[in-house]
Design an enzyme around this catalytic site. Structure first.
Site, PDB file in Angstrom:
ATOM      1  N   SER A 108       0.825  -1.219   0.000  1.00 32.43           N
ATOM      2  CA  SER A 108       0.000   0.000   0.000  1.00 32.43           C
ATOM      3  C   SER A 108       0.853   1.260   0.000  1.00 32.43           C
ATOM      4  O   SER A 108       1.929   1.301   0.599  1.00 32.43           O
ATOM      5  CB  SER A 108      -0.870  -0.013   1.267  1.00 32.43           C
ATOM      6  N   TYR A 132      -1.883   5.553  -4.747  1.00 33.86           N
ATOM      7  CA  TYR A 132      -2.874   6.633  -4.693  1.00 33.86           C
ATOM      8  C   TYR A 132      -2.237   7.823  -5.379  1.00 33.86           C
ATOM      9  O   TYR A 132      -1.065   8.136  -5.118  1.00 33.86           O
ATOM     10  CB  TYR A 132      -3.178   7.030  -3.244  1.00 33.86           C
ATOM     11  N   THR A 158      -5.613   2.757  -7.281  1.00 32.44           N
ATOM     12  CA  THR A 158      -6.905   2.683  -6.588  1.00 32.44           C
ATOM     13  C   THR A 158      -7.750   3.875  -7.014  1.00 32.44           C
ATOM     14  O   THR A 158      -7.366   5.027  -6.805  1.00 32.44           O
ATOM     15  CB  THR A 158      -6.676   2.664  -5.060  1.00 32.44           C
ATOM     16  N   LYS A 231      -8.078  -0.533  -9.596  1.00 32.60           N
ATOM     17  CA  LYS A 231      -8.726  -1.178  -8.433  1.00 32.60           C
ATOM     18  C   LYS A 231      -9.870  -0.312  -7.904  1.00 32.60           C
ATOM     19  O   LYS A 231      -9.676   0.883  -7.641  1.00 32.60           O
ATOM     20  CB  LYS A 231      -7.694  -1.391  -7.316  1.00 32.60           C
ATOM     21  N   HIS A 255     -13.379  -1.492  -1.671  1.00 36.17           N
ATOM     22  CA  HIS A 255     -12.464  -1.030  -0.628  1.00 36.17           C
ATOM     23  C   HIS A 255     -12.836  -1.653   0.724  1.00 36.17           C
ATOM     24  O   HIS A 255     -12.725  -1.012   1.779  1.00 36.17           O
ATOM     25  CB  HIS A 255     -12.494   0.497  -0.549  1.00 36.17           C
TER      26      HIS A 255
HETATM   27  C1  FNR Z   1      -7.799  -1.108   2.969  1.00 33.89           C
HETATM   28  N1  FNR Z   1      -7.858  -1.050   1.587  1.00 33.89           N
HETATM   29  C2  FNR Z   1      -6.911  -0.330   0.907  1.00 33.89           C
HETATM   30  N2  FNR Z   1      -6.938  -0.286  -0.459  1.00 33.89           N
HETATM   31  C3  FNR Z   1      -5.993   0.371  -1.153  1.00 33.89           C
HETATM   32  O1  FNR Z   1      -6.034   0.363  -2.380  1.00 33.89           O
HETATM   33  N3  FNR Z   1      -4.984   1.032  -0.494  1.00 33.89           N
HETATM   34  C4  FNR Z   1      -4.902   1.059   0.862  1.00 33.89           C
HETATM   35  O2  FNR Z   1      -3.999   1.651   1.437  1.00 33.89           O
HETATM   36  C5  FNR Z   1      -5.910   0.381   1.599  1.00 33.89           C
HETATM   37  N4  FNR Z   1      -5.882   0.381   2.952  1.00 33.89           N
HETATM   38  C6  FNR Z   1      -6.796  -0.368   3.657  1.00 33.89           C
HETATM   39  C7  FNR Z   1      -6.723  -0.410   5.038  1.00 33.89           C
HETATM   40  C8  FNR Z   1      -7.608  -1.204   5.743  1.00 33.89           C
HETATM   41  C9  FNR Z   1      -7.522  -1.258   7.236  1.00 33.89           C
HETATM   42  C10 FNR Z   1      -8.607  -1.956   5.058  1.00 33.89           C
HETATM   43  C11 FNR Z   1      -9.556  -2.857   5.808  1.00 33.89           C
HETATM   44  C12 FNR Z   1      -8.695  -1.899   3.697  1.00 33.89           C
HETATM   45  C13 FNR Z   1      -8.827  -1.891   0.854  1.00 33.89           C
HETATM   46  C14 FNR Z   1      -8.241  -3.282   0.606  1.00 33.89           C
HETATM   47  O3  FNR Z   1      -7.262  -3.223  -0.402  1.00 33.89           O
HETATM   48  C15 FNR Z   1      -9.291  -4.285   0.124  1.00 33.89           C
HETATM   49  O4  FNR Z   1     -10.002  -3.732  -0.943  1.00 33.89           O
HETATM   50  C16 FNR Z   1     -10.269  -4.731   1.227  1.00 33.89           C
HETATM   51  O5  FNR Z   1      -9.637  -4.823   2.478  1.00 33.89           O
HETATM   52  C17 FNR Z   1     -10.867  -6.085   0.834  1.00 33.89           C
HETATM   53  O6  FNR Z   1     -11.833  -6.479   1.730  1.00 33.89           O
HETATM   54  P1  FNR Z   1     -11.582  -7.530   2.928  1.00 33.89           P
HETATM   55  O7  FNR Z   1     -10.746  -8.665   2.385  1.00 33.89           O
HETATM   56  O8  FNR Z   1     -10.899  -6.775   4.002  1.00 33.89           O
HETATM   57  O9  FNR Z   1     -12.977  -7.961   3.277  1.00 33.89           O
END
Ligand code: FNR
Length: 364
Positions: A108, A132, A158, A231, A255
């Site tokens: 990330s 990002y 994203t 994404k 997300h």
């Molecule tokens: C995320 N997600 C996320 N996505 C992304 O593109 N960059 C990021 O920095 C983050 N950070 C992030 C932090 C936390 C705490 C969560 C829970 C989620 C979204 C992540 O990539 C993903 O789409 C989801 O977490 C998928 O769902 P599940 O597997 O958590 O149910």
């Protein structure tokens, strides 16, 4: 200790019972009423299998490729922020676990570990860099050049975060939406990648960039030395835009239910996107994957691979690198079993007819 943890829900319970609630809330939260967060899981349960019998399932193959790179199972680790909040080795431990399991780790932008430290251990492993876009296209392009130098194999842009969704609990207190993340790291941790990009005083400039359009993404893709994955796609219209912009793959995601509450669950959005894409590029998905049967359902609906967000964090919190490995191993073993019980021997050869929505099942 973690031999008693036999499924991903056990890891979630264990992690959340031991983590500081400020951090537990941060990882577990969805937006607003958390309807989409719940639907992400509940909608998997509305799909039922139509298994086939007597098909010689003694040998089962789980390996596949994503953008031409081999992975040993079709389950990768989604980009999530701030792994050092749950374990002192943070993203490095998660990346090591993914590597040893032979699957993809996506770093990330909000990592608490330097990109070089994670990339340095990649070897042949498939590592992706999530981006990002903060300020402008030029900064994004510079970042992609760096990702390429580090050895990341693709860039995941994203697209579902023009502003930050409304998560009600931040740093242990409830708050109304401020359209910025608002989460404060403890003083010993840093957003290493953001600091590298924007310097230490990133409080203002790390706000998400709200003025982006598909044109910007097309510019980024055209100058990118790495394949770009979009994404956060939930509709056929945006799948088409992503392909038009030159993306090499489309990643269905909401997300983890953290952005617009009330959007489709990821598994519900998947068929529309797969149909629109029509095989022109690969389609991945994340959101609510907690069992091997969830993985199998997503693959049957056309995902080439799926990704897990929170489960990897919970594995990391419970047992560091070993905990993440165990989470992936559980999913791998559950997937293999579900395939054998459904008469499937290859993850690349799963018929759409394997799953049926419960509303279409004849009722007596
Ligand atoms: C995320 N997600 C996320 N996505 C992304 O593109 N960059 C990021 O920095 C983050 N950070 C992030 C932090 C936390 C705490 C969560 C829970 C989620 C979204 C992540 O990539 C993903 O789409 C989801 O977490 C998928 O769902 P599940 O597997 O958590 O149910």
């Amino acid at each position: 200790m973690d031999t008693e943890l036999i499924c991903l829900d056990d890891y979630e319970r264990q992690a959340l019972s031991t983590l500081d609630t400020r951090y537990g809330d941060f990882f577990a939260a969805g937006a607003d009423d958390e309807q989409t967060l719940q639907d992400n899981r509940a909608d998997f349960k509305k799909l039922r299998f139509r298994p086939r019998m007597m098909r010689n399932v003694a040998d089962v193959s789980l390996s596949t490729t994503i953008l031409g790179n081999l992975i040993s199972l079709p389950v990768g680790i989604a980009p999530t922020s701030r792994h050092k909040l749950v374990h002192h080795l943070g993203e490095e431990a998660t990346a090591r676990a993914a590597k040893s399991m032979g699957t993809c780790f996506c770093l990330s932008t909000y990592a608490t570990t330097k990109a070089a430290e994670v990339a340095g251990l990649s070897g042949d492993a498939t590592q992706w860099f999530q981006l990002y876009i903060f300020k402008d296209v030029q900064m994004a392009q510079r970042q992609i050049q760096k990702a390429k130098k580090h050895g990341f194999k693709a860039v995941v842009v994203t697209v579902d975060l023009p502003v930050v969704g409304n998560r009600r609990k931040v740093n242990g207190t409830r708050k109304a939406n401020s359209a910025i993340d608002g989460f404060e790291l403890p003083p010993h941790l840093r957003h290493e990648i953001i600091e590298e990009l924007l310097g230490r005083d990133n409080s203002v400039t790390s706000k998400p960039c709200s003025h982006l359009t598909w044109k910007d993404l097309a510019m980024i893709v055209s100058a990118s030395p790495l394949p770009v994955i979009a994404k956060g796609i939930l509709t056929e219209e945006d799948a088409e835009q992503a392909i038009k912009a030159g993306c090499s793959a489309v990643y269905v995601s909401n997300h983890g239910g953290r952005q617009l509450d009330g959007v489709y669950s990821s598994i519900s959005a998947l068929p529309e996107v797969v149909k629109a894409v029509g095989g022109r590029v690969e389609v991945y998905m994340d959101g609510g994957i907690r069992t091997g049967t969830d993985v199998l359902k997503a693959l049957a609906l056309g995902a080439r691979a799926v990704f897990i967000g929170r489960p990897a964090i919970y594995g990391l919190a419970v047992g560091g690198e070993k905990g993440v490995r165990r989470v992936i191993t559980i999913l791998r073993d559950e997937l293999k079993l579900a395939m054998q019980l459904s008469g499937i021997t290859d993850v690349n050869d799963i018929p759409r007819s394997l799953v049926q929505h419960e509303s279409l099942i004849p009722r007596l």
